[in-house]
Design an enzyme around this catalytic site. Structure first.
Site, PDB file in Angstrom:
ATOM      1  N   TYR A 126       1.311  -2.019  -5.535  1.00 25.11           N
ATOM      2  CA  TYR A 126       0.009  -2.274  -6.157  1.00 25.11           C
ATOM      3  C   TYR A 126       0.013  -2.597  -7.637  1.00 25.11           C
ATOM      4  O   TYR A 126      -1.009  -3.015  -8.174  1.00 25.11           O
ATOM      5  CB  TYR A 126      -0.925  -1.087  -5.876  1.00 25.11           C
ATOM      6  CG  TYR A 126      -1.255  -0.975  -4.403  1.00 25.11           C
ATOM      7  CD1 TYR A 126      -2.048  -1.929  -3.795  1.00 25.11           C
ATOM      8  CD2 TYR A 126      -0.751   0.055  -3.624  1.00 25.11           C
ATOM      9  CE1 TYR A 126      -2.347  -1.857  -2.442  1.00 25.11           C
ATOM     10  CE2 TYR A 126      -1.039   0.138  -2.269  1.00 25.11           C
ATOM     11  CZ  TYR A 126      -1.835  -0.820  -1.682  1.00 25.11           C
ATOM     12  OH  TYR A 126      -2.121  -0.755  -0.343  1.00 25.11           O
ATOM     13  N   PHE A 399      -8.154   9.614   0.411  1.00 23.59           N
ATOM     14  CA  PHE A 399      -8.980   8.688   1.198  1.00 23.59           C
ATOM     15  C   PHE A 399      -8.161   7.481   1.645  1.00 23.59           C
ATOM     16  O   PHE A 399      -7.050   7.302   1.181  1.00 23.59           O
ATOM     17  CB  PHE A 399     -10.194   8.238   0.374  1.00 23.59           C
ATOM     18  CG  PHE A 399      -9.827   7.618  -0.946  1.00 23.59           C
ATOM     19  CD1 PHE A 399      -9.673   6.245  -1.071  1.00 23.59           C
ATOM     20  CD2 PHE A 399      -9.598   8.420  -2.072  1.00 23.59           C
ATOM     21  CE1 PHE A 399      -9.316   5.676  -2.283  1.00 23.59           C
ATOM     22  CE2 PHE A 399      -9.244   7.852  -3.295  1.00 23.59           C
ATOM     23  CZ  PHE A 399      -9.100   6.486  -3.399  1.00 23.59           C
TER      24      PHE A 399
HETATM   25  C1  LIG Z   1       1.898  -3.262   2.545  1.00 22.94           C
HETATM   26  C2  LIG Z   1       1.394  -4.407   3.418  1.00 22.94           C
HETATM   27  C3  LIG Z   1      -0.131  -4.304   3.556  1.00 22.94           C
HETATM   28  C4  LIG Z   1       1.762  -5.723   2.736  1.00 22.94           C
HETATM   29  O1  LIG Z   1       1.144  -6.800   3.418  1.00 22.94           O
HETATM   30  P1  LIG Z   1       1.759  -8.301   3.335  1.00 22.94           P
HETATM   31  O2  LIG Z   1       0.751  -9.228   3.905  1.00 22.94           O
HETATM   32  O3  LIG Z   1       3.125  -8.280   3.896  1.00 22.94           O
HETATM   33  O4  LIG Z   1       1.844  -8.501   1.764  1.00 22.94           O
HETATM   34  P2  LIG Z   1       1.859  -9.930   1.019  1.00 22.94           P
HETATM   35  O5  LIG Z   1       2.759 -10.857   1.788  1.00 22.94           O
HETATM   36  O6  LIG Z   1       0.487 -10.409   0.760  1.00 22.94           O
HETATM   37  O7  LIG Z   1       2.530  -9.506  -0.329  1.00 22.94           O
HETATM   38  C5  LIG Z   1       1.825  -9.497  -1.544  1.00 22.94           C
HETATM   39  C6  LIG Z   1       2.786  -9.137  -2.623  1.00 22.94           C
HETATM   40  O8  LIG Z   1       3.149  -7.772  -2.494  1.00 22.94           O
HETATM   41  C7  LIG Z   1       4.551  -7.644  -2.281  1.00 22.94           C
HETATM   42  N1  LIG Z   1       4.698  -6.592  -1.288  1.00 22.94           N
HETATM   43  C8  LIG Z   1       4.006  -6.445  -0.146  1.00 22.94           C
HETATM   44  N2  LIG Z   1       4.377  -5.323   0.477  1.00 22.94           N
HETATM   45  C9  LIG Z   1       5.311  -4.752  -0.300  1.00 22.94           C
HETATM   46  C10 LIG Z   1       6.085  -3.576  -0.172  1.00 22.94           C
HETATM   47  N3  LIG Z   1       5.943  -2.762   0.879  1.00 22.94           N
HETATM   48  N4  LIG Z   1       6.938  -3.291  -1.162  1.00 22.94           N
HETATM   49  C11 LIG Z   1       7.082  -4.115  -2.218  1.00 22.94           C
HETATM   50  N5  LIG Z   1       6.373  -5.250  -2.390  1.00 22.94           N
HETATM   51  C12 LIG Z   1       5.504  -5.552  -1.431  1.00 22.94           C
HETATM   52  C13 LIG Z   1       5.010  -8.999  -1.779  1.00 22.94           C
HETATM   53  O9  LIG Z   1       6.360  -9.204  -2.103  1.00 22.94           O
HETATM   54  C14 LIG Z   1       4.093  -9.921  -2.534  1.00 22.94           C
HETATM   55  O10 LIG Z   1       4.523 -10.074  -3.875  1.00 22.94           O
HETATM   56  P3  LIG Z   1       4.097 -11.351  -4.759  1.00 22.94           P
HETATM   57  O11 LIG Z   1       2.788 -11.858  -4.235  1.00 22.94           O
HETATM   58  O12 LIG Z   1       3.986 -10.793  -6.137  1.00 22.94           O
HETATM   59  O13 LIG Z   1       5.202 -12.311  -4.568  1.00 22.94           O
HETATM   60  C15 LIG Z   1       2.053  -4.366   4.826  1.00 22.94           C
HETATM   61  O14 LIG Z   1       3.448  -4.421   4.681  1.00 22.94           O
HETATM   62  C16 LIG Z   1       1.688  -3.138   5.643  1.00 22.94           C
HETATM   63  O15 LIG Z   1       0.710  -3.152   6.377  1.00 22.94           O
HETATM   64  N6  LIG Z   1       2.484  -2.057   5.525  1.00 22.94           N
HETATM   65  C17 LIG Z   1       2.262  -0.827   6.308  1.00 22.94           C
HETATM   66  C18 LIG Z   1       0.950  -0.136   5.933  1.00 22.94           C
HETATM   67  C19 LIG Z   1       0.861   0.157   4.460  1.00 22.94           C
HETATM   68  O16 LIG Z   1       1.778   0.693   3.839  1.00 22.94           O
HETATM   69  N7  LIG Z   1      -0.302  -0.190   3.884  1.00 22.94           N
HETATM   70  C20 LIG Z   1      -0.612   0.102   2.501  1.00 22.94           C
HETATM   71  C21 LIG Z   1      -1.382   1.384   2.492  1.00 22.94           C
HETATM   72  S1  LIG Z   1      -1.652   2.002   0.867  1.00 22.94           S
END
Ligand SMILES: CC(C)(COP(=O)(O)OP(=O)(O)OC[C@H]1O[C@@H](n2cnc3c(N)ncnc32)[C@H](O)[C@@H]1OP(=O)(O)O)[C@@H](O)C(=O)NCCC(=O)NCCS
Length: 399
Positions: A126, A399
């Protein structure tokens, strides 16, 4: 293969809740039962839910709960509690989170709450969206068999063992007095109290039903382990130092139990209530609340500061357009913030300013990490002490 251009990002409707629940279950490994899903629909509404669809298939979700939070000095500030963020494992790392977050945060920006909050599954996600870690928690284990309290600690005069029914009438008021006095804490919505006192089996994680002890200015809700000789504290809330000391003496006085596990703010008094300050063992520490300042002027003017000072902050927001150069003039603890063309005394990204905002982390620490650049040592010192707070900020409810 589907390209990201074919992914539709749109606001959810009331018909989408089953799709939201499916995505959430796969992301976090827990099926939401009907009560949990109904509670979420009370905390928010489908108009606050952004979804991603690949044709007829749901592939992403992010929502927010409208809330408020206490900031340093005691003001209650409107905030958006971002939650239920996930992208299907079939579609990850293709920019779907970024597109959902862009849509969601444009809407949050237009709605005007100065702060956006979340709790993060991973610390690496984030920062790029302007969020910084804003409160910290220590996981502590106390071997209560050896706990001796200093002779000067106030004696126990006002702690009672109470039943759940009485707890449900007393605890919300105590919590909300604590919440209004504690930076980082949010008011707890009635539906969360209902869930707490319903004490459903799926929320006990193998432990007993809740036990409650109460003081007029504090309470502890805890569970016992049926297999290990331990107490696991669910909530320890104290409005006053006296209530804190009394509740700890009673908790540590529960015989036939070896250890007490509790989540604490980093600056709690427990080690120094005890004759042996090494007895409470910190087994881990972790970030809790994350904050993104949505409106720098409104947010900085809402909190109070430790010193009168004047400085210019250069704030970069690579995600949206909340950044700029801001002159901060603090007098009598309150700040007036104006946009300026003057050269900054300190330059930082929005995630770092957001991490400083609740006083948990210091400007000197971020300067040492090459994430805040000050004009000179004096400027760094001024920014550092201005944002410092007397007590650690604490997240109210997860939350
Ligand atoms: C975390 C999650 C929502 C990311 O979704 P995603 O569609 O793969 O993310 P994006 O492709 O849009 O990535 C956006 C950016 O974040 C980065 N990113 C996404 N997930 C990441 C992770 N787990 N760790 C590090 N970087 C991450 C990407 O590299 C990308 O970077 P950039 O845009 O600066 O190049 C997904 O992996 C997920 O659902 N994980 C399991 C549930 C979870 O942890 N949700 C978050 C709850 S707080």
């Amino acid at each position: 293969m589907t390209t990201d251009d074919t992914i539709l990002i749109r606001t959810a409707t009331d018909d989408d809740w089953n799709a939201v629940a499916l995505l959430d279950a796969h992301a976090f490994g827990e099926h939401q039962n009907s009560e949990d899903l109904a509670e979420t629909q009370i905390l928010t509404s489908s108009k606050h839910v952004v979804m991603a669809w690949d044709g007829e298939t749901p592939v992403g979700v992010a929502m927010h709960f409208p809330m408020s939070v206490t900031v340093p000095g005691g003001a209650q500030v409107e905030a958006s509690g971002v939650s239920w963020v996930s992208v299907a494992p079939t579609h990850r790392r293709r920019g779907i989170l970024r597109r959902m977050f862009t849509e969601q945060h444009r809407k949050l920006d237009a709605a005007g709450a100065p702060l956006s909050l979340l709790t993060a599954s991973e610390a690496t996600i984030y920062g790029r969206f302007g969020y910084g870690p804003a409160t910290e928690e220590h996981s502590v284990v106390l071997d209560r068999r050896f706990a001796q309290f200093h002779p000067g600690v106030p004696p126990v005069t006002g702690v009672r063992l109470i039943e759940s029914a009485e707890a449900s009438t007393l605890l919300p008021d105590i919590y909300h007095r604590w919440q209004r006095a504690t930076a980082g804490a949010q008011p707890k919505p009635p539906i969360r109290w209902e869930r707490f006192f319903a004490d459903r089996e799926n929320r006990r994680h193998g432990l007993t039903e809740l036990f409650f002890i109460a003081h007029v200015d504090g309470y502890v809700a805890y569970r016992r382990s049926p297999t290990e000789s331990k107490i696991v504290v669910q909530e320890f809330i104290a409005v006053t130092d006296e209530a804190y000391a009394e509740l700890w003496q009673v908790l540590a006085g529960i015989d036939l139990v070896d250890t007490i596990e509790v989540e604490q703010a980093p600056d709690e008094a427990l080690p120094f209530l005890l004759t042996n300050n090494r007895l409470p063992k910190v087994t881990s520490h972790h970030d809790a609340l994350w904050c993104r300042i949505m409106d720098v002027k409104a947010a900085l003017e809402a909190r109070t500061y430790s010193v009168d000072a004047q400085f210019v902050l250069g704030v970069e927001d690579p995600f949206l357009d909340a950044g700029g150069t801001f002159e901060v003039t603090i007098s009598g603890g309150s700040a007036v913030v104006t946009r300026t063309d003057a050269a900054p005394d300190a330059t930082l990204k929005l995630d770092v300013l957001s991490a400083l905002y609740f006083g948990t982390h210091s400007a000197t620490r971020f300067a040492a990490a090459s994430r805040l650049w000050a004009r000179d040592k004096e400027a760094l010192h001024t920014v550092n002490i201005a944002f410092a707070t007397d007590r650690a900020s604490v997240m109210g409810w997860g939350f």
